[in-house]
Design a protein around this motif. Structure first.
Motif, PDB file in Angstrom:
ATOM      1  N   UNK A  12      20.344   2.662  46.546  1.00 19.43           N
ATOM      2  CA  UNK A  12      21.304   1.447  46.478  1.00 19.43           C
ATOM      3  C   UNK A  12      21.216   0.765  47.060  1.00 19.43           C
ATOM      4  N   UNK A  13      19.988   0.944  48.679  1.00 16.23           N
ATOM      5  CA  UNK A  13      19.895  -0.267  49.142  1.00 16.23           C
ATOM      6  C   UNK A  13      18.791  -1.097  48.663  1.00 16.23           C
ATOM      7  N   UNK A  14      18.328  -1.265  48.009  1.00 15.83           N
ATOM      8  CA  UNK A  14      17.166  -1.451  48.095  1.00 15.83           C
ATOM      9  C   UNK A  14      16.624  -3.234  47.793  1.00 15.83           C
ATOM     10  N   UNK A  15      16.716  -3.992  47.382  1.00 17.76           N
ATOM     11  CA  UNK A  15      16.622  -5.372  47.310  1.00 17.76           C
ATOM     12  C   UNK A  15      17.177  -5.677  45.907  1.00 17.76           C
ATOM     13  N   UNK A  16      16.668  -4.630  45.066  1.00 19.57           N
ATOM     14  CA  UNK A  16      16.301  -4.890  43.718  1.00 19.57           C
ATOM     15  C   UNK A  16      17.631  -4.393  43.359  1.00 19.57           C
ATOM     16  N   UNK A  17      18.402  -2.811  43.474  1.00 17.91           N
ATOM     17  CA  UNK A  17      19.534  -2.570  42.715  1.00 17.91           C
ATOM     18  C   UNK A  17      20.693  -3.290  42.666  1.00 17.91           C
ATOM     19  N   UNK A  18      21.147  -3.448  43.067  1.00 19.90           N
ATOM     20  CA  UNK A  18      22.331  -4.598  42.450  1.00 19.90           C
ATOM     21  C   UNK A  18      21.642  -5.009  40.627  1.00 19.90           C
ATOM     22  N   UNK A  19      20.479  -5.577  40.932  1.00 23.80           N
ATOM     23  CA  UNK A  19      20.205  -6.602  39.288  1.00 23.80           C
ATOM     24  C   UNK A  19      20.004  -5.264  38.473  1.00 23.80           C
ATOM     25  N   UNK A  20      19.247  -3.893  38.963  1.00 23.69           N
ATOM     26  CA  UNK A  20      19.132  -3.028  38.201  1.00 23.69           C
ATOM     27  C   UNK A  20      19.935  -2.856  37.901  1.00 23.69           C
ATOM     28  N   UNK A  34      15.041  11.594  31.871  1.00 27.36           N
ATOM     29  CA  UNK A  34      14.935  12.637  33.155  1.00 27.36           C
ATOM     30  C   UNK A  34      15.296  12.106  33.919  1.00 27.36           C
ATOM     31  N   UNK A  35      16.623  11.293  34.096  1.00 26.42           N
ATOM     32  CA  UNK A  35      17.216  10.420  34.998  1.00 26.42           C
ATOM     33  C   UNK A  35      16.634   9.555  35.786  1.00 26.42           C
ATOM     34  N   UNK A  36      15.220   8.985  35.663  1.00 31.39           N
ATOM     35  CA  UNK A  36      14.494   8.578  36.469  1.00 31.39           C
ATOM     36  C   UNK A  36      14.712   6.532  36.094  1.00 31.39           C
ATOM     37  N   UNK A  37      14.266   5.605  36.604  1.00 24.66           N
ATOM     38  CA  UNK A  37      13.616   4.080  35.940  1.00 24.66           C
ATOM     39  C   UNK A  37      13.124   3.721  36.694  1.00 24.66           C
ATOM     40  N   UNK A  38      11.971   4.347  37.767  1.00 27.36           N
ATOM     41  CA  UNK A  38      11.359   4.121  37.521  1.00 27.36           C
ATOM     42  C   UNK A  38      10.932   2.522  37.837  1.00 27.36           C
ATOM     43  N   UNK A  39      11.357   1.632  39.030  1.00 31.79           N
ATOM     44  CA  UNK A  39      11.067   0.545  39.414  1.00 31.79           C
ATOM     45  C   UNK A  39      10.029   0.321  39.378  1.00 31.79           C
ATOM     46  N   UNK A  40       8.408   0.844  40.107  1.00 38.42           N
ATOM     47  CA  UNK A  40       7.624   0.252  40.933  1.00 38.42           C
ATOM     48  C   UNK A  40       6.565   0.645  39.626  1.00 38.42           C
ATOM     49  N   UNK A  41       6.728   1.316  38.296  1.00 41.17           N
ATOM     50  CA  UNK A  41       6.181   0.974  37.494  1.00 41.17           C
ATOM     51  C   UNK A  41       5.428   0.021  36.725  1.00 41.17           C
ATOM     52  N   UNK A  42       3.854  -0.522  36.386  1.00 45.67           N
ATOM     53  CA  UNK A  42       4.084  -1.778  35.326  1.00 45.67           C
ATOM     54  C   UNK A  42       5.210  -1.693  33.901  1.00 45.67           C
ATOM     55  N   UNK A  43       5.039  -2.989  33.375  1.00 47.83           N
ATOM     56  CA  UNK A  43       6.408  -2.321  31.908  1.00 47.83           C
ATOM     57  C   UNK A  43       5.762  -2.854  31.221  1.00 47.83           C
TER      58      UNK A  43
END
Length: 126
Positions: A12-20, A34-43
Motif C-alpha cells: 500500500x505504501x509504494x509511490x505507484x500504489x494509488x495508481x494501481x 494467483x492474486x499477484x499484480x507483478x508491478x515490476x514485471x515487463x509489459x
C-alpha cells in the motif's frame, strides 16, 4: 485516488500504489490468477493493447477515422484474452506491427512503442 489494493505483491505504501488501485478499480488493469499484480514485471505488447483498450472504454474515448493499419500477419497467434483489444487498437490506428506486418503480441513493449501508442491515442481522439 484508487481503491485499496488487494494484490499479494503490491504494498500500500509504494509511490505507484494509488495508481494501481485506481486502474484496478476502473477495470483497466487486472492481476493474475494467483492474486499477484507483478508491478515490476515487463509489459507485453498484448498487455499494452489490452490496457489502452480498457482505458479507452473506461473513459468513453472515441477516435477519429484514421487510415486502418494493415491486418497483422500473426493474428492467429493472438491469445483470446487479447485478440479483441489488439484489433480495436489496430482499427483505431493506435497500434501497429513490425516491418514484416506482425504484431508480436508476446514480445515486451518498449518505451518507444509506448510513446508511439500514447501519441497516436492522443492524436486520434475526437
Amino acid at each position: 485516488m484508487g481503491s485499496k489494493l488487494t494484490y499479494i505483491d503490491t504494498p500500500q505504501n509504494k509511490w505507484y500504489s494509488d495508481y494501481i488501485g485506481w486502474a484496478s478499480s476502473e477495470g483497466i488493469v487486472n492481476g493474475y490468477g494467483d492474486g499477484s499484480f507483478r508491478p515490476d514485471s515487463p509489459v507485453s505488447r498484448q498487455e499494452l493493447a489490452v490496457i489502452i483498450d480498457r482505458y479507452a472504454n473506461a473513459t468513453d474515448a472515441e477516435f477519429e477515422a484514421v487510415p486502418i493499419i494493415d491486418d497483422f500477419r500473426d493474428r492467429a497467434s493472438f491469445p483470446s484474452w487479447s485478440a479483441d483489444a489488439i484489433e480495436n487498437m489496430r482499427v483505431a490506428g493506435i497500434v501497429g506491427g513490425d516491418p514484416s506486418g506482425n504484431y508480436n503480441p508476446g514480445s515486451t513493449g518498449t518505451r518507444a512503442e509506448l510513446a508511439t501508442i500514447l501519441s497516436r491515442y492522443s492524436s486520434n481522439l475526437k
